[in-house]
Design a protein around this motif. Structure first.
Motif, PDB file in Angstrom:
ATOM      1  N   ALA A 111       0.825  -1.210   0.000  1.00  0.00           N
ATOM      2  CA  ALA A 111       0.000   0.000   0.000  1.00  0.00           C
ATOM      3  C   ALA A 111       0.858   1.259   0.000  1.00  0.00           C
ATOM      4  N   SER A 112       1.926   1.272   0.804  1.00  0.00           N
ATOM      5  CA  SER A 112       2.748   2.480   0.893  1.00  0.00           C
ATOM      6  C   SER A 112       3.494   2.742  -0.417  1.00  0.00           C
ATOM      7  N   GLY A 113       3.995   1.678  -1.037  1.00  0.00           N
ATOM      8  CA  GLY A 113       4.704   1.849  -2.300  1.00  0.00           C
ATOM      9  C   GLY A 113       3.793   2.310  -3.416  1.00  0.00           C
ATOM     10  N   LEU A 114       2.579   1.737  -3.494  1.00  0.00           N
ATOM     11  CA  LEU A 114       1.628   2.153  -4.522  1.00  0.00           C
ATOM     12  C   LEU A 114       1.214   3.605  -4.317  1.00  0.00           C
ATOM     13  N   ALA A 115       1.047   4.011  -3.040  1.00  0.00           N
ATOM     14  CA  ALA A 115       0.705   5.405  -2.756  1.00  0.00           C
ATOM     15  C   ALA A 115       1.836   6.323  -3.216  1.00  0.00           C
ATOM     16  N   CYS A 116       3.079   5.870  -3.044  1.00  0.00           N
ATOM     17  CA  CYS A 116       4.222   6.669  -3.479  1.00  0.00           C
ATOM     18  C   CYS A 116       4.251   6.778  -5.004  1.00  0.00           C
ATOM     19  N   VAL A 117       3.966   5.660  -5.698  1.00  0.00           N
ATOM     20  CA  VAL A 117       3.897   5.683  -7.158  1.00  0.00           C
ATOM     21  C   VAL A 117       2.830   6.677  -7.610  1.00  0.00           C
ATOM     22  N   ARG A 118       1.676   6.630  -6.950  1.00  0.00           N
ATOM     23  CA  ARG A 118       0.567   7.532  -7.300  1.00  0.00           C
ATOM     24  C   ARG A 118       0.978   8.988  -7.112  1.00  0.00           C
ATOM     25  N   GLN A 119       1.650   9.286  -5.991  1.00  0.00           N
ATOM     26  CA  GLN A 119       2.067  10.653  -5.708  1.00  0.00           C
ATOM     27  C   GLN A 119       3.095  11.139  -6.731  1.00  0.00           C
ATOM     28  N   LEU A 120       4.067  10.299  -7.034  1.00  0.00           N
ATOM     29  CA  LEU A 120       5.098  10.662  -8.007  1.00  0.00           C
ATOM     30  C   LEU A 120       4.503  10.865  -9.398  1.00  0.00           C
ATOM     31  N   ALA A 121       3.545   9.995  -9.777  1.00  0.00           N
ATOM     32  CA  ALA A 121       2.902  10.125 -11.080  1.00  0.00           C
ATOM     33  C   ALA A 121       2.099  11.417 -11.166  1.00  0.00           C
ATOM     34  N   ALA A 122       1.392  11.769 -10.067  1.00  0.00           N
ATOM     35  CA  ALA A 122       0.604  13.001 -10.050  1.00  0.00           C
ATOM     36  C   ALA A 122       1.511  14.230 -10.166  1.00  0.00           C
ATOM     37  N   GLU A 123       2.648  14.204  -9.462  1.00  0.00           N
ATOM     38  CA  GLU A 123       3.581  15.330  -9.545  1.00  0.00           C
ATOM     39  C   GLU A 123       4.146  15.471 -10.965  1.00  0.00           C
ATOM     40  N   ALA A 124       4.476  14.327 -11.587  1.00  0.00           N
ATOM     41  CA  ALA A 124       4.999  14.363 -12.960  1.00  0.00           C
ATOM     42  C   ALA A 124       3.950  14.891 -13.925  1.00  0.00           C
ATOM     43  N   ARG A 125       2.721  14.540 -13.685  1.00  0.00           N
ATOM     44  CA  ARG A 125       1.623  15.001 -14.546  1.00  0.00           C
ATOM     45  C   ARG A 125       1.433  16.505 -14.410  1.00  0.00           C
ATOM     46  N   ARG A 126       1.574  17.024 -13.200  1.00  0.00           N
ATOM     47  CA  ARG A 126       1.433  18.471 -13.005  1.00  0.00           C
ATOM     48  C   ARG A 126       2.577  19.230 -13.684  1.00  0.00           C
ATOM     49  N   ARG A 127       3.771  18.645 -13.625  1.00  0.00           N
ATOM     50  CA  ARG A 127       4.915  19.302 -14.261  1.00  0.00           C
ATOM     51  C   ARG A 127       4.806  19.284 -15.775  1.00  0.00           C
ATOM     52  N   ARG A 128       4.249  18.212 -16.295  1.00  0.00           N
ATOM     53  CA  ARG A 128       4.192  18.056 -17.759  1.00  0.00           C
ATOM     54  C   ARG A 128       2.821  17.509 -18.147  1.00  0.00           C
ATOM     55  N   PRO A 129       1.792  18.344 -18.099  1.00  0.00           N
ATOM     56  CA  PRO A 129       0.417  17.859 -18.340  1.00  0.00           C
ATOM     57  C   PRO A 129       0.183  17.309 -19.736  1.00  0.00           C
ATOM     58  N   SER A 130       1.004  17.712 -20.701  1.00  0.00           N
ATOM     59  CA  SER A 130       0.791  17.225 -22.073  1.00  0.00           C
ATOM     60  C   SER A 130       1.608  15.976 -22.385  1.00  0.00           C
ATOM     61  N   GLY A 131       2.406  15.502 -21.423  1.00  0.00           N
ATOM     62  CA  GLY A 131       3.255  14.346 -21.677  1.00  0.00           C
ATOM     63  C   GLY A 131       2.451  13.064 -21.833  1.00  0.00           C
ATOM     64  N   TRP A 132       2.752  12.318 -22.914  1.00  0.00           N
ATOM     65  CA  TRP A 132       2.004  11.087 -23.162  1.00  0.00           C
ATOM     66  C   TRP A 132       2.267  10.052 -22.080  1.00  0.00           C
ATOM     67  N   ALA A 133       3.540   9.850 -21.728  1.00  0.00           N
ATOM     68  CA  ALA A 133       3.877   8.824 -20.737  1.00  0.00           C
ATOM     69  C   ALA A 133       3.272   9.170 -19.385  1.00  0.00           C
TER      70      ALA A 133
END
Length: 560
Positions: free
Chosen positions: A283-305
């Motif tokens: 659970a903690s690792g998946l939450a970390c993945v989710r947080q990191l993915a959300a931060e990356a999305r905010r930095r680069r909202p148009s990024g396909w990956a």
């Protein structure tokens, strides 16, 4: 029921391969060679596009399975080459039992001989083999280094195995060299797995990650058309997952590494999915993945990956509202995203909300020339199902207004005919198309849509009336094709004009086109009863263009 001599029959092969591959396998019977029968398997070579190696195996209860190194077989399919070998075995069924018995005897004899050898004799034998077999020597060197915990040597050998440079003769691994490189990558995966099994999982994790980095950087310079390197790299990724589980890798560190891999520039191979690591991450690792993915999305909202990773994570959580909210952050101007939202909501049993999102998509994209046709079809299908034909017509009318095309006209016609109001809709649609044709006269590339829709309606007379000064050559030719019997003189004039223009271009396609036009002209002369005039015209054309031998052969083929 009598037991099958070889444990399987044609029906078994057909069931494994499917009708198409089975029928194609029949054509490869003469291509089978080097058939070798073992105790529980049969190997052979089959010549196809290349020479492929096939192995058929009889498991428990005589269940047959097959492997082939052709591209289709490497995807796990029982291919036509496997069928050919299986049928060859059936043809030689009477010889198979004694050959299997002989194989068992050979294996037993070899085992007895090896057992009787002294330690020194065995060592001498192994040394002879590794001197002649480079691959065997590498594998044994790795085992020896792992057994004595010589991690430096293990690391060096694994990195040597995945180093692409020895295969990249011109800075690029060519198609013919990809299987050899893939075999070495697979050997590296095996060594990493052995390291994990030997209690050195933590070291295997680090080495696997280094191997994955090298593979990712090298892959763009590999012609992996058959996917052999990709499959070997996937084996390295599988070992990494196993090692992470055995080593109880720190979830947050693993989460950071996985997100970095997925969002990095070299993420084509292996294709890592953080959700495959869900059990290791917890659970903690998946939450970390989710947080990191959300931060990356905010930095680069148009990024396909970034968008794809976030979508995968949210979808896995099963929260439809969160998925809708994610899609809604980046609505495509074609309406494609609105459609995805509608489909997600409908799959969740929320049909009314789904339709509202689809309708919103039509409103948001109303001014766009191009709107995803699937969105329009989605809304119209639901209106039709709900018994709302007038609303279907309204949607199709709006789209025709924004996109004056033959396709949009056809959709409007079908909807209006179903609603029994086509006559009025057609008058308005044709008026709009006439205005388009008048306004674009002399400025348009190609003929107006008006001519196309009149021809599509079968209104040839109206098309003739509108064509003057507007139609392009394609439309004129279509008009002539439809009018050979009813307007032979007018159609003939069109064909002759087109034939004159088609005398200049050269090449197979141009010659075939000229021949089709001349066939049309011949038909018009037949209807008019002026076949001699056509014959004279054709003679003159042949004399004029006699140096074009390819054209002469095309005309001969069409009996012109």
């Amino acid at each position: 029921m009598a037991r099958k001599v070889v444990g399987f029959g044609e029906d078994d092969l057909r069931a494994l391969a499917g009708p198409r591959s089975f029928e194609r396998g029949l054509g490869y019977l003469d291509a089978v060679s080097a058939l070798e029968v073992g105790d529980g398997s049969v190997t052979a070579s089959v010549r196809g596009t290349d020479v492929y190696v096939v192995e058929l195996t009889l498991g428990e209860d005589d269940v047959v399975s097959g492997e082939c190194d052709c591209p289709y077989g490497q995807e796990g399919n029982f291919c036509k080459h496997c069928v050919a070998v299986g049928l060859t075995v059936l043809r030689r069924a009477k010889t198979i039992p004694p050959q299997r018995a002989a194989a068992r005897a050979r294996a037993s004899g070899l085992d007895a001989w090896l057992t009787a050898l002294s330690r020194d004799e065995l060592l001498t034998l192994v040394r002879e083999q590794i001197a002649d077999d480079r691959g065997l020597r590498r594998r044994l060197e790795l085992r020896a280094a792992a057994a004595r915990s010589d991690l430096g040597t293990v690391r060096d050998r694994i990195l040597a195995l995945i180093d692409p440079r020895p295969f990249a003769r011109y800075g690029y691994i060519e198609y013919a060299d990809a299987p050899g490189y893939a075999q070495q990558v697979a050997e590296a995966a095996g060594a990493l797995r052995a390291l994990t099994g030997g209690g050195r999982a933590a070291e295997a994790v680090g080495l696997a990650e280094e191997a994955i980095r090298v593979l990712g950087e090298a892959y763009e310079a590999i012609d992996d058309s058959d996917g052999v390197v990709g499959r070997a790299a996937a084996a390295v990724a599988d070992v990494h997952l196993e090692a992470c589980g055995a080593a109880r890798t720190d979830p947050e560190r693993l989460a950071e590494w996985l997100v970095g891999q997925v969002l990095g520039d070299s993420n084509d191979v292996p294709d890592l999915d953080p959700l495959d690591y869900a059990e290791v991450l917890g659970a903690s690792g998946l939450a970390c993945v989710r947080q990191l993915a959300a931060e990356a999305r905010r930095r680069r909202p148009s990024g396909w990956a970034e968008r794809y990773l976030m979508e995968r994570l949210v979808r896995a959580e099963g929260d439809v509202d969160a998925l809708v909210a994610l899609y809604a952050q980046d609505l495509d101007p074609s309406g494609a995203t609105h459609l995805r939202i509608a489909e997600e909501l409908e799959s969740a049993g929320r049909a009314d909300e789904a339709l509202r999102w689809a309708e919103r998509g039509l409103r948001d994209c109303a001014a766009e020339t191009y709107v995803d046709g699937r969105l329009v079809d989605y809304v119209c299908a639901r209106y039709a199902k709900a018994g709302r034909p007038d609303d279907v017509v309204g949607v199709r009318r709006d789209r025709f207004g924004a996109e004056r095309s033959l396709a949009a006209y056809r959709h409007l016609r079908a909807a209006a005919q179903a609603a029994e109001c086509w006559e009025a809709e057609r008058v308005a649609a044709l008026a709009a198309l006439r205005e388009d044709a008048r306004r674009e006269r002399g400025r348009r590339y190609g003929g107006p849509v008006l001519i196309d829709v009149l021809l599509d309606d079968g209104d040839v007379d109206a098309a003739w009336r509108e064509a003057g000064g507007l139609a392009d050559d394609r439309q004129w030719e279509r008009l002539a094709d439809l009018s050979r019997e009813s307007r032979p003189a007018e159609a003939l004039a069109v064909y002759l004009r087109l034939a004159e223009r088609l005398k200049e271009p050269t090449g197979e396609r141009a010659y075939e086109h000229l021949a089709r036009v001349l066939v049309g002209a011949r038909e018009c002369h037949r209807v008019l009863g002026t076949q001699e005039a056509f014959a004279d015209h054709l003679v003159g054309l042949r004399v004029e263009l006699k140096r074009r031998r390819k054209l002469m052969s095309v005309l001969d083929r069409h009996r012109l």
